[in-house]
Design an enzyme around this catalytic site. Structure first.
Site, PDB file in Angstrom:
ATOM      1  N   LYS A 185       0.845  -1.200   0.000  1.00 44.21           N
ATOM      2  CA  LYS A 185       0.000   0.000   0.000  1.00 44.21           C
ATOM      3  C   LYS A 185       0.881   1.252   0.000  1.00 44.21           C
ATOM      4  O   LYS A 185       1.027   1.923   1.021  1.00 44.21           O
ATOM      5  CB  LYS A 185      -0.915  -0.064   1.237  1.00 44.21           C
ATOM      6  N   GLU A 221      -7.816  -5.901  -9.993  1.00 42.83           N
ATOM      7  CA  GLU A 221      -8.696  -5.355  -8.951  1.00 42.83           C
ATOM      8  C   GLU A 221      -9.226  -4.015  -9.413  1.00 42.83           C
ATOM      9  O   GLU A 221      -8.923  -3.551 -10.515  1.00 42.83           O
ATOM     10  CB  GLU A 221      -7.970  -5.246  -7.609  1.00 42.83           C
TER      11      GLU A 221
HETATM   12  N1  PLP Z   1      -7.083  -2.799  -3.097  1.00 47.14           N
HETATM   13  C1  PLP Z   1      -6.640  -1.547  -2.996  1.00 47.14           C
HETATM   14  C2  PLP Z   1      -5.848  -0.988  -4.120  1.00 47.14           C
HETATM   15  C3  PLP Z   1      -6.910  -0.796  -1.848  1.00 47.14           C
HETATM   16  O1  PLP Z   1      -6.484   0.453  -1.735  1.00 47.14           O
HETATM   17  C4  PLP Z   1      -7.656  -1.374  -0.814  1.00 47.14           C
HETATM   18  C5  PLP Z   1      -7.901  -0.650   0.425  1.00 47.14           C
HETATM   19  O2  PLP Z   1      -7.212  -0.734   1.367  1.00 47.14           O
HETATM   20  C6  PLP Z   1      -8.105  -2.685  -0.962  1.00 47.14           C
HETATM   21  C7  PLP Z   1      -7.796  -3.362  -2.119  1.00 47.14           C
HETATM   22  C8  PLP Z   1      -8.867  -3.343   0.120  1.00 47.14           C
HETATM   23  O3  PLP Z   1      -8.043  -3.748   1.177  1.00 47.14           O
HETATM   24  P1  PLP Z   1      -8.595  -3.847   2.642  1.00 47.14           P
HETATM   25  O4  PLP Z   1      -9.763  -4.742   2.597  1.00 47.14           O
HETATM   26  O5  PLP Z   1      -7.477  -4.413   3.425  1.00 47.14           O
HETATM   27  O6  PLP Z   1      -8.962  -2.466   3.053  1.00 47.14           O
HETATM   28  C1  COI Z   2      -9.174   1.614   2.220  1.00 52.39           C
HETATM   29  O1  COI Z   2     -10.162   0.958   1.872  1.00 52.39           O
HETATM   30  O2  COI Z   2      -8.824   1.699   3.405  1.00 52.39           O
HETATM   31  C2  COI Z   2      -8.348   2.318   1.270  1.00 52.39           C
HETATM   32  O3  COI Z   2      -7.251   2.677   1.606  1.00 52.39           O
HETATM   33  C3  COI Z   2      -8.856   2.625  -0.067  1.00 52.39           C
HETATM   34  C4  COI Z   2      -8.615   4.077  -0.342  1.00 52.39           C
HETATM   35  C5  COI Z   2      -8.461   4.278  -1.772  1.00 52.39           C
HETATM   36  C6  COI Z   2      -9.680   4.914   0.260  1.00 52.39           C
END
Ligand code: PLP
Ligand code: COI
Length: 342
Positions: A185, A221
């Protein structure tokens, strides 16, 4: 302490000022104790490595108020681990998991009046970030780092909440390369996707769906969330790819899908498969479970919600997940971390 005066049910997904954020500095080989501050501004050297060479990574997680007034954080340990992976991948000083958990809890406690009340559907979004703050002109890791955690109350990421959104398959832009940093991230991934996302929004889509950068055949994704679908054989499928973020929400849905008898599978998903799916969805901390109403692929369109309503599986997954998050359903997998009151 009385609640902040906010219209909780009208919150979107944006920045609301709260009382405190917390900051830690890594210098001379060690992290300091961290300190809460009301200051929203970060003083930064103009040659800081984060500004020039993208030494930055972040996390996103949510806290909820339960019906008995406790505050719980969803799967905080997983976010702590993922931040370590992100830091290591771009050669930043990793934040120890225990320090991460303590920092998040300190920020929530300091902003308790901003945790949306139980039953409003809103939550407290927590944004931890690490910055390479040390000055560098040559391309090398910073010698100093800052770890910041702020919190802000939020409503739904996609404006209409739990309502189907329209996606478009992105053919002209890659968000991440197979051997790059798409699986962590870091801020650069989001900058790379902004032009695709903005142009999709101008055309009336909620977001894009990326294909794998190598072959342009398999679904990766969406911009801010993972993708999943329900096949005609009533199976939960979600892409296996080296260039997507391993979503903690998706990992949780896989567990729930298993319990629902949906025989979840993580595998490469050919883009042509969209035309055979019963349902599709996006999932993430911000997106929660967002049903996908249609996916436009070139001049063809796969439609999932003919009547405009979310499908039964997306609805069931959404309800199961959110019931656990707010403490209404038993926390069988120990996904909730209760924020200790001091
Ligand atoms: N994919 C991306 C590119 C994201 O920014 C996020 C958000 O965090 C997710 C997937 C979903 O991840 P999570 O469920 O850990 O928030
Ligand atoms: C999240 O879901 O926490 C993310 O970081 C996604 C973001 C683009 C808001």
């Amino acid at each position: 302490m009385s609640k902040a005066s906010i219209d909780w049910t009208k919150l979107g997904f944006g920045y609301e000022k709260t009382d405190y954020n917390i900051r830690y500095t890594w210098r001379d080989g060690a992290w300091d104790e961290g300190a809460l501050t009301p200051d929203e501004v970060v003083p930064l050297h103009m040659a800081a490595a984060c500004l020039h060479y993208g030494q930055e990574c972040f996390e996103g997680l949510k806290a909820f108020e339960t019906s008995d007034g406790d505050v719980v954080v969803f799967r905080i340990e997983e976010n702590a681990k993922r931040l370590v992976r992100s830091c290591r991948k771009v050669l930043m000083e990793a934040v120890p998991e225990e320090m991460f958990i303590d920092a998040v809890c300190r920020v929530i406690r300091a902003n308790r009046r901003f945790v949306p009340p139980y039953g409003t559907g809103a939550s407290m979004y927590i944004r931890p970030l690490v910055l390479g703050t040390g000055p560098q002109v040559g391309v090398k890791p910073a010698g100093e780092y800052m770890f910041i955690v702020f919190a802000t109350p939020v409503g739904p990421y996609f404006k209409a909440g739990f309502t189907p959104v329209d996606l478009v398959v992105e053919m002209d832009v890659d968000r991440a390369a197979p051997l790059g940093v798409g699986d962590v991230k870091v801020g650069g991934n989001y900058a790379a996707g902004m032009r695709a996302s903005m142009s999709a929004k101008e055309k009336g889509f909620a977001e894009v769906l990326y294909l794998d950068a190598r072959e342009k055949r398999y679904i990766d994704e969406s911009g801010p969330a993972n993708f999943f679908a329900i096949t005609s054989g009533h199976q939960y499928v979600t892409p296996h790819s080296e260039s997507i973020l391993p979503s903690i929400t998706n990992a949780s849905l896989i567990v729930l899908a298993q319990e629902m008898g949906l025989n979840p599978d993580r595998r490469p998903i050919h883009v042509e498969e969209i035309f055979g799916f019963l349902e599709a969805g996006c999932c993430g901390t911000a997106a929660v479970v967002t049903p996908v109403g249609s996916i436009t692929f070139g001049d063809r369109k796969a439609v999932f919600c003919d009547d405009g309503a979310p499908g039964q599986y997306c609805t069931a997954l959404y309800e199961k997940l959110t019931a656990i998050q707010v403490g209404d359903a038993p926390d069988r997998h120990s996904w909730l971390h209760r924020v200790p009151v001091e």
